[in-house]
Structures are given as C-alpha cells and as structure tokens.
Design a protein around this motif. Structure first.
Motif, PDB file in Angstrom:
ATOM      1  N   CYS A 147       0.826  -1.206   0.000  1.00 21.58           N
ATOM      2  CA  CYS A 147       0.000   0.000   0.000  1.00 21.58           C
ATOM      3  C   CYS A 147       0.860   1.255   0.000  1.00 21.58           C
ATOM      4  O   CYS A 147       0.340   2.371  -0.012  1.00 21.58           O
ATOM      5  N   ARG A 201       4.612   4.736  -5.138  1.00 18.26           N
ATOM      6  CA  ARG A 201       3.972   5.538  -6.165  1.00 18.26           C
ATOM      7  C   ARG A 201       3.383   4.705  -7.294  1.00 18.26           C
ATOM      8  O   ARG A 201       2.562   5.180  -8.066  1.00 18.26           O
ATOM      9  N   TYR A 202       3.799   3.418  -7.419  1.00 19.41           N
ATOM     10  CA  TYR A 202       3.309   2.630  -8.555  1.00 19.41           C
ATOM     11  C   TYR A 202       1.800   2.399  -8.475  1.00 19.41           C
ATOM     12  O   TYR A 202       1.152   2.148  -9.482  1.00 19.41           O
ATOM     13  N   ASN A 203       1.196   2.476  -7.263  1.00 19.63           N
ATOM     14  CA  ASN A 203      -0.264   2.364  -7.171  1.00 19.63           C
ATOM     15  C   ASN A 203      -0.932   3.549  -7.869  1.00 19.63           C
ATOM     16  O   ASN A 203      -1.925   3.390  -8.591  1.00 19.63           O
ATOM     17  N   ASP A 204      -0.405   4.752  -7.634  1.00 18.50           N
ATOM     18  CA  ASP A 204      -0.944   5.943  -8.299  1.00 18.50           C
ATOM     19  C   ASP A 204      -0.740   5.870  -9.810  1.00 18.50           C
ATOM     20  O   ASP A 204      -1.625   6.228 -10.585  1.00 18.50           O
ATOM     21  N   PHE A 206      -3.211   3.428 -11.268  1.00 20.15           N
ATOM     22  CA  PHE A 206      -4.564   3.981 -11.224  1.00 20.15           C
ATOM     23  C   PHE A 206      -4.789   4.945 -12.383  1.00 20.15           C
ATOM     24  O   PHE A 206      -5.822   4.897 -13.065  1.00 20.15           O
ATOM     25  N   ARG A 207      -3.814   5.803 -12.645  1.00 17.63           N
ATOM     26  CA  ARG A 207      -3.936   6.759 -13.751  1.00 17.63           C
ATOM     27  C   ARG A 207      -3.938   6.048 -15.097  1.00 17.63           C
ATOM     28  O   ARG A 207      -4.689   6.408 -16.010  1.00 17.63           O
ATOM     29  N   SER A 257     -11.707   6.749  -8.011  1.00 14.05           N
ATOM     30  CA  SER A 257     -11.044   6.791  -6.710  1.00 14.05           C
ATOM     31  C   SER A 257     -10.538   5.398  -6.372  1.00 14.05           C
ATOM     32  O   SER A 257     -10.992   4.400  -6.929  1.00 14.05           O
ATOM     33  N   TYR A 258      -9.574   5.337  -5.460  1.00  6.58           N
ATOM     34  CA  TYR A 258      -9.122   4.028  -4.989  1.00  6.58           C
ATOM     35  C   TYR A 258      -8.592   4.143  -3.570  1.00  6.58           C
ATOM     36  O   TYR A 258      -8.176   5.209  -3.122  1.00  6.58           O
ATOM     37  N   LYS A 259      -8.628   3.022  -2.874  1.00 11.14           N
ATOM     38  CA  LYS A 259      -8.025   2.886  -1.557  1.00 11.14           C
ATOM     39  C   LYS A 259      -7.303   1.555  -1.501  1.00 11.14           C
ATOM     40  O   LYS A 259      -7.740   0.578  -2.122  1.00 11.14           O
ATOM     41  N   CYS A 260      -6.228   1.526  -0.768  1.00 11.45           N
ATOM     42  CA  CYS A 260      -5.476   0.293  -0.607  1.00 11.45           C
ATOM     43  C   CYS A 260      -5.793  -0.304   0.756  1.00 11.45           C
ATOM     44  O   CYS A 260      -5.782   0.406   1.782  1.00 11.45           O
ATOM     45  N   LEU A 319      -6.005  -3.071  -4.103  1.00 14.02           N
ATOM     46  CA  LEU A 319      -6.553  -1.757  -4.434  1.00 14.02           C
ATOM     47  C   LEU A 319      -8.044  -1.916  -4.689  1.00 14.02           C
ATOM     48  O   LEU A 319      -8.462  -2.691  -5.551  1.00 14.02           O
TER      49      LEU A 319
END
Length: 340
Positions: free
Chosen positions: A155, A158-161, A164-165, A186-189, A203
C-alpha cells in the motif's frame, strides 16, 4: 478490447518489475377509449405522437349513435380545435402530435347524442363525459457505477498511483468513440486476509461510466431528444468494460502460464450498478406513476426539478407541468446544460 487488455497487462508487469472495457394504456400507437369515473393515466414519450383518444367508451362504440357531437377541453380548460399539433376527427378522435411537457394534464371530452323511440319518434339528448389524464415522459439517462479490485505488492509506493492513472486512461480510450468517459475515479489500498493465502494488499477501485463526455451532443446527429442514443452508447460502454475485465482474468490465467504478477485483477471482483437520472423538469415517482415506474415523468404543478435528481421537489407556487425552477429559487441550479 483485447489490444487494450494486453496493453494493461504489460503495464502491470512493468509496474511490478516482472516485465514490461409504462401504464395499462402505455401504448403510443393504440386507441384509448374513454371510461367514466376516475381517469386512467396515460404516458406519452416526449416528442412522440400521443395515442388516439376515442370520445366514447368501448361498449358504446359498438352501438348505433344518432347525431353525435364531440367537445374536447384541453389542460388549459380551453376548447380544443384542430391545428398543426392537435388533430380532431369528425368522429371525435383526438391525437396530439410532437407531445411536449406543457401538453400534459387532463383532457376531457363530452359526447352528446340522441336516443329516438321508434314508436313515437320522441327524442332525448344524452351526454357523457370522458376524462384522460395524460403525462409526458422520457427515458432516464443511464450511467454505471463500477468497482473492481487489483492486488498490489504494497500500500506504500507511487506505482499504485501510476497504475490507477493508467487504468483510467485505458478505460477512457476504450469508450471514447461512444462519447462516454470515466468520472469520479477513486481508490483505496487495504490489507486483506484470505484463508489459506495469508495477508495480501488490494486496491479497491471505484469509478462511474458516464455518457456525457465533452462533445457528446455531436453523437445526437441533430436529434431533439437524444437519450435513446446516449443510453445505447452507455450500454455499449458497459459491455466493453465488462469484457475488458473478463479478458484480464483470461490473459493472466491462460497467457502467463498461471504465473501472476504481484499486481493483477482479482477475478470476479467487478461490480456494476446502473444509476438513473432524470432531466430537469422530470422525475420518478413509483407511487403516483406505478404504471410507468421506470420512467422520468414530467413534474406536475406544485412541483419542480432543477437538476438531474430523480424526484420532483415541492413548490406550491409552480402552476405548470415540467417546471425546472421554483420562483423562490429561480436563480439556483440552472447550469445543467452548460455543465454537460
């Protein structure tokens, strides 16, 4: 769809360091016979022709009638006469062309005819009144709320962001030719403990698929009423996105020899819910319009709808059908079309 799926798969593998889509009389083509007592509610789609209203009941229509005359009164309590919108035949049949919001309301026809006694030739005038309660309606505008889940290494990072993009961009490209787009992403981990698999990170991604991307009116081809087109497009967009995520599962489980990257789609996690909205001046009311419960029905007098809510709000100073504002709040919520 497959090309986009493969592209997302490559992104996932790069990010994880492995490798680099109404009414019982609800019939706009039929004949509606009058009935005494409480009138039936009849729903006419906006910009379509009304059914043909017959100024007599079905039983009487099968009998001989002597010297019949017909008097139609419209929602404004004025006598109706034939014109380019109102068609009244010599037999008392009424049809309204290109039905609009202000044409909603009570239509009343008075039938006068004579009965003649054969033996005495005595004449008696009979009058009967028939009421038709008519409402304009339109189909709701569809959009879809969707939710999916992807595993991730952590969680933190930066690779989660980045993922997501990229996902949003790929989904937008998948449906852009339909004048649809992804909004409110939107997302949450979260850390999820799964039996026999231990603790993993996922995610939880949510977004809405909307049919009003910039320039959406160009898909209407000059049509006055475009919801049929936008609803058709959003259904196609939904199908493409569902196929996209189904293909994700297929690609990972069949094309990568079951060796999954740390970040991958969680099979069967896609959830899809349709959201309905009504245009200003229209709303849903299952209690008042049970025979057209899924329709956006024109707001009646004493109510209004200023935006895309699905209900008409109370405003006692409104005297017309299809009000989009209340005189006390006339300056509020009037930017709907501009925002779209």
């Amino acid at each position: 769809v497959m090309r986009t799926c493969v592209l997302l798969s490559a992104v996932l593998w790069c990010l994880t360091g492995v490798q680099c889509p109404r009414s019982t009389l609800f019939n706009a083509k039929g004949f509606i016979y009058g009935k005494t007592g409480r009138p039936d509610k009849i729903y006419v789609k906006l910009h379509q022709n009304s059914p043909v209203f017959i100024c007599m009941d079905f039983k009487l229509s099968k009998k001989e009638i002597v010297d019949p005359t017909y008097l139609w009164i419209g929602p404004n309590e004025k006598t109706l006469t034939g014109n380019n919108r109102i068609n009244i035949t010599e037999t008392g049949q009424l049809m309204v062309k290109d039905f609009l919001e202000p044409l909603s309301g009570l239509y009343t026809c008075t039938l006068s005819y004579k009965t003649v006694k054969a033996e005495t030739q005595e004449e008696k005038t009979v009058k009967k009144r028939y009421d038709f309660m008519v409402f304009a309606y339109r189909e709701p505008d569809y959009s879809y709320q969707m939710a999916v889940r992807f595993t991730t290494r952590s969680c933190i990072g930066r690779y989660n962001d980045v993922f997501f993009r990229v996902l949003k961009k790929l989904l937008d490209s998948l449906i852009s030719d339909l004048s649809c787009h992804v909004i409110e992403p939107s997302y949450k981990c979260h850390s999820v403990e799964i039996p026999e698999h231990g603790l993993i990170h996922e995610l939880f991604i949510a977004f809405q698929v909307n049919p009003f991307a910039p320039g959406w009116k160009g898909a209407c081809n000059g049509s006055v009423d475009c919801e049929d087109t936008t609803n058709h497009n959003i259904l196609q967009a939904r199908d493409r996105i569902e196929e996209f995520f189904r293909s994700q599962a297929y690609i990972f489980y069949h094309n990568f020899n079951k060796t999954l990257p740390a970040m991958h789609f969680v099979d069967h996690s896609l959830q899809v819910v349709r959201l309905d909205s009504c245009r200003p001046g229209f709303g849903k009311n299952e209690r008042l319009h049970s025979n057209c419960a899924s329709c956006c029905v024109v707001c009646s007098p004493a109510t209004f709808s200023p935006d895309v809510n699905v209900t008409c709000q109370t405003c006692v100073s409104v005297l017309t059908y299809g009000a989009k504002s209340c005189p006390q709040t006339s300056n509020k919520n009037q930017q709907y079309e501009d925002q779209r």
